[in-house]
Scaffold this active site. Structure first.
Site, PDB file in Angstrom:
ATOM      1  N   ASP A  22       0.848  -1.200   0.000  1.00  0.00           N
ATOM      2  CA  ASP A  22       0.000   0.000   0.000  1.00  0.00           C
ATOM      3  C   ASP A  22       0.881   1.248   0.000  1.00  0.00           C
ATOM      4  O   ASP A  22       2.051   1.199   0.403  1.00  0.00           O
ATOM      5  CB  ASP A  22      -0.981   0.009   1.186  1.00  0.00           C
ATOM      6  CG  ASP A  22      -0.295   0.053   2.530  1.00  0.00           C
ATOM      7  OD1 ASP A  22       0.722  -0.653   2.714  1.00  0.00           O
ATOM      8  OD2 ASP A  22      -0.746   0.814   3.417  1.00  0.00           O
ATOM      9  N   GLU A  24       0.052  -0.655   5.845  1.00  0.00           N
ATOM     10  CA  GLU A  24       1.149  -0.167   6.684  1.00  0.00           C
ATOM     11  C   GLU A  24       1.035   1.338   6.813  1.00  0.00           C
ATOM     12  O   GLU A  24       1.301   1.903   7.861  1.00  0.00           O
ATOM     13  CB  GLU A  24       2.497  -0.558   6.078  1.00  0.00           C
ATOM     14  CG  GLU A  24       3.662  -0.455   7.057  1.00  0.00           C
ATOM     15  CD  GLU A  24       4.248   0.949   7.173  1.00  0.00           C
ATOM     16  OE1 GLU A  24       4.933   1.218   8.171  1.00  0.00           O
ATOM     17  OE2 GLU A  24       4.027   1.786   6.274  1.00  0.00           O
TER      18      GLU A  24
END
Ligand SMILES: [Zn+2]
Length: 381
Positions: free
Chosen positions: A71, A136
């Site tokens: 991500d 994250e």
């Protein structure tokens, strides 16, 4: 088929995986790893997609773990970029795009290294485990934590883990991380009694009390540093009354503090220290002083030893640079993994992380994959 880590990074950058969108990134890795003989499982939780991949037997006594995320943070205004932030364009030896540095290149380099390592090899009693998360940069609630919970339930354990976040200030090889400081935010509220500023004796002004609190906490060092950590820091970041009037003493003032603490402290001990100071101020000034606290992460360290030495040796062999073993910087998912096994972080240089025109140097991505390959070869030798 060997995997080109630069081409794989570009392909991953083309997946628009802004947290919590999967964007096709994990689907791509799933297919690449499955083709190479890895067993892949999607571990989705709370609207977040994560990928677990294993080569070798479940519960193998000697397993090498890798953790990373696909991500990315939003690109900001695309018009400010010199290339499409999701284009994966290579220009002048640099691969541009959101996530090029943080950290699709790290994931691609590790996948390339792992696939190269397992080619033509039997797993024996060893296993390679990849725990790749899609959360994250967000809350990190359903990312690495979800993977670790799932792994514990399934009996999947890592002997050691390497996190591929960017760790080098400018040049590949300069720095690896063996721990991180803890982080805590505190919100103080001091209440007095509102009144006319011409008659301060009829009011109880909370501002001098807050000023003293800020001064005392800011001017007393928390420590002088420890064996592997710099000194802890404490920074006030706001002081507010929201008072628009010049002739009114406000009833209330608020302040926010951020503390980055080393292994001489814990979230609880820092909280106790802040609370004691608030109580003292309340006594001295006759005000009410409240404190609310959130600990974002405790400090941790994997003391220098066999694993960090093995990683450092691979970095040295590839780059000729002796990496500094650092505990600097913000938090990372290593804070969750440290409860499971020794964890070390090593990756590219992170100058452009989260910036407009984020990029990674093409030759450094290739060198990072070679370093990861050396680490795997040495670990399983
Ligand atoms: Zn990152």
């Amino acid at each position: 088929m060997p995997i080109d880590p630069v081409a794989l990074t570009a392909d991953l950058v083309r997946c628009p995986s802004v947290t919590p969108a999967e964007g096709g990134a994990l689907v791509l890795l799933d297919s690449v790893l499955t083709d190479a003989g890895f067993t892949c499982t999607r571990v989705d939780r709370g609207g977040v997609a994560n990928l677990f991949a294993r080569w070798g037997a479940k519960g193998a006594p000697r397993s090498f773990g890798f953790n990373g995320h696909t991500d990315v943070v939003p690109p900001g205004d695309p018009a400010l970029w010199r290339t499409d932030p999701f284009g994966g364009t290579i220009r002048d030896g640099r691969l541009y795009g959101r996530g090029a540095a943080d950290m699709k290149s790290g994931v691609a380099a590790f996948v390339a290294a792992a696939v190269a390592h397992v080619q033509g090899r039997a797993p024996g009693d060893g296993a390679i485990l990849l725990a790749i998360t899609g959360d994250e940069e967000g809350e990190a609630e359903h990312g690495t934590r979800a993977l670790l919970d799932w792994m514990a339930r399934e009996g999947e354990a890592m002997s050691v883990c390497l996190v591929g976040e960017p760790t080098c200030p400018d040049t590949l090889g300069q720095m690896m991380k063996i721990g991180r400081r803890g982080s805590l935010n505190g919100w103080f509220t001091i209440r007095g009694r509102q009144g006319h500023s011409a008659y301060p004796e009829r009011a109880l002004n909370p501002l001098p009390a807050m000023a003293r609190l800020v001064d005392r906490l800011s001017s007393a060092p928390l420590d002088q540093g420890s064996a592997h950590f710099d000194a802890s820091t404490l920074a006030f970041v706001t002081v507010d009354t929201g008072n628009p009037a010049t002739n009114v003493i406000p009833s209330e003032v608020r302040a926010t503090v951020n503390v980055r603490f080393n292994d001489l402290h814990s979230g609880a001990s820092i909280t106790a220290r802040l609370r004691a100071e608030a109580d003292r101020i309340a006594q001295e000034f006759g005000v009410e002083a409240d404190l609310r606290v959130k600990v974002s992460g405790e400090s941790f360290i994997t003391p220098p030893g066999d694993f960090s030495a093995l990683v450092a040796q691979a970095v040295r062999d590839e780059t000729g640079i002796d990496p500094v073993l650092s505990t600097s910087g913000g938090t990372s998912d290593a804070r969750f993994i440290r409860a499971h096994c020794p964890v070390v972080e090593f990756g590219l240089s992170g100058q452009t992380m989260h910036q407009i025109d984020e990029y990674a140097k093409v030759d450094e991505i290739a060198a990072l994959a070679r370093i990861y390959r050396r680490i795997l070869d040495a670990w399983f030798a």
